[in-house]
Write a protein that holds these residues in place. Sequence first.
Motif, PDB file in Angstrom:
ATOM      1  N   ARG A 143      -0.217  11.520  -1.002  1.00 56.26           N
ATOM      2  CA  ARG A 143       0.601  12.682  -0.609  1.00 56.26           C
ATOM      3  C   ARG A 143       0.784  13.640  -1.781  1.00 56.26           C
ATOM      4  O   ARG A 143       0.653  14.857  -1.618  1.00 56.26           O
ATOM      5  CB  ARG A 143       1.967  12.221  -0.103  1.00 56.26           C
ATOM      6  N   ALA A 144       1.113  13.088  -2.939  1.00 48.16           N
ATOM      7  CA  ALA A 144       1.318  13.935  -4.120  1.00 48.16           C
ATOM      8  C   ALA A 144       0.032  14.668  -4.478  1.00 48.16           C
ATOM      9  O   ALA A 144       0.052  15.872  -4.775  1.00 48.16           O
ATOM     10  CB  ALA A 144       1.806  13.091  -5.297  1.00 48.16           C
ATOM     11  N   SER A 145      -1.091  13.970  -4.418  1.00 46.06           N
ATOM     12  CA  SER A 145      -2.384  14.584  -4.715  1.00 46.06           C
ATOM     13  C   SER A 145      -2.695  15.694  -3.706  1.00 46.06           C
ATOM     14  O   SER A 145      -3.119  16.790  -4.082  1.00 46.06           O
ATOM     15  CB  SER A 145      -3.473  13.516  -4.687  1.00 46.06           C
ATOM     16  N   TYR A 146      -2.472  15.412  -2.449  1.00 45.82           N
ATOM     17  CA  TYR A 146      -2.714  16.401  -1.392  1.00 45.82           C
ATOM     18  C   TYR A 146      -1.817  17.623  -1.601  1.00 45.82           C
ATOM     19  O   TYR A 146      -2.284  18.763  -1.515  1.00 45.82           O
ATOM     20  CB  TYR A 146      -2.451  15.774  -0.025  1.00 45.82           C
ATOM     21  N   ASP A 147      -0.539  17.376  -1.861  1.00 44.04           N
ATOM     22  CA  ASP A 147       0.412  18.478  -2.040  1.00 44.04           C
ATOM     23  C   ASP A 147       0.037  19.352  -3.227  1.00 44.04           C
ATOM     24  O   ASP A 147       0.122  20.590  -3.159  1.00 44.04           O
ATOM     25  CB  ASP A 147       1.843  17.933  -2.195  1.00 44.04           C
ATOM     26  N   HIS A 194       0.783  -1.241   0.000  1.00 43.40           N
ATOM     27  CA  HIS A 194       0.000   0.000   0.000  1.00 43.40           C
ATOM     28  C   HIS A 194       0.815   1.292   0.000  1.00 43.40           C
ATOM     29  O   HIS A 194       0.230   2.363  -0.118  1.00 43.40           O
ATOM     30  CB  HIS A 194      -0.946   0.017   1.213  1.00 43.40           C
ATOM     31  N   TYR A 195       2.129   1.207   0.144  1.00 46.03           N
ATOM     32  CA  TYR A 195       2.884   2.454   0.259  1.00 46.03           C
ATOM     33  C   TYR A 195       2.808   3.302  -0.997  1.00 46.03           C
ATOM     34  O   TYR A 195       2.800   4.530  -0.918  1.00 46.03           O
ATOM     35  CB  TYR A 195       4.341   2.214   0.671  1.00 46.03           C
TER      36      TYR A 195
END
Length: 129
Positions: free
Chosen positions: A118-122, A110-111
């Motif tokens: 994280r990339a989407s959030y950033d 799942h990592y």
Amino acid sequence: MPSSSKTRKSDISISNCGYSKVLDIISNKWTALVIYAMEDGVIRYGEMLRRVDGISKKMLTQTVRKLERDGLVARNIIPTVPPSVEYSLTPLGETLLQPMKELRQWGRGHYQEVEEARASYDMANASDS
């Protein structure tokens, strides 16, 4: 009717939560890697130092001492010249292997999703900076 956060008694506590105490023992990145190095049995200090990528002698020594203090690792000094030191998981330490293997398996499975999140959030929050 649900109680409000002001009247509800705290039921999650760092000082009283057994889970947080266990995480304190195993959450260091070196601790997990050192335990993994011992999962197949007895290992000498030098071999462990070679197997655990990036760990320094000082950090390896500190980690195995902490694990020994916690009752998870046994240290055996072999009276040779110079003395050899072997480490192994104690029966208590061996009980950690299965849950740690499950965490390792979860990470492998799942990592990538975590990195994508994280990339989407950033990207979504880049304008906030």
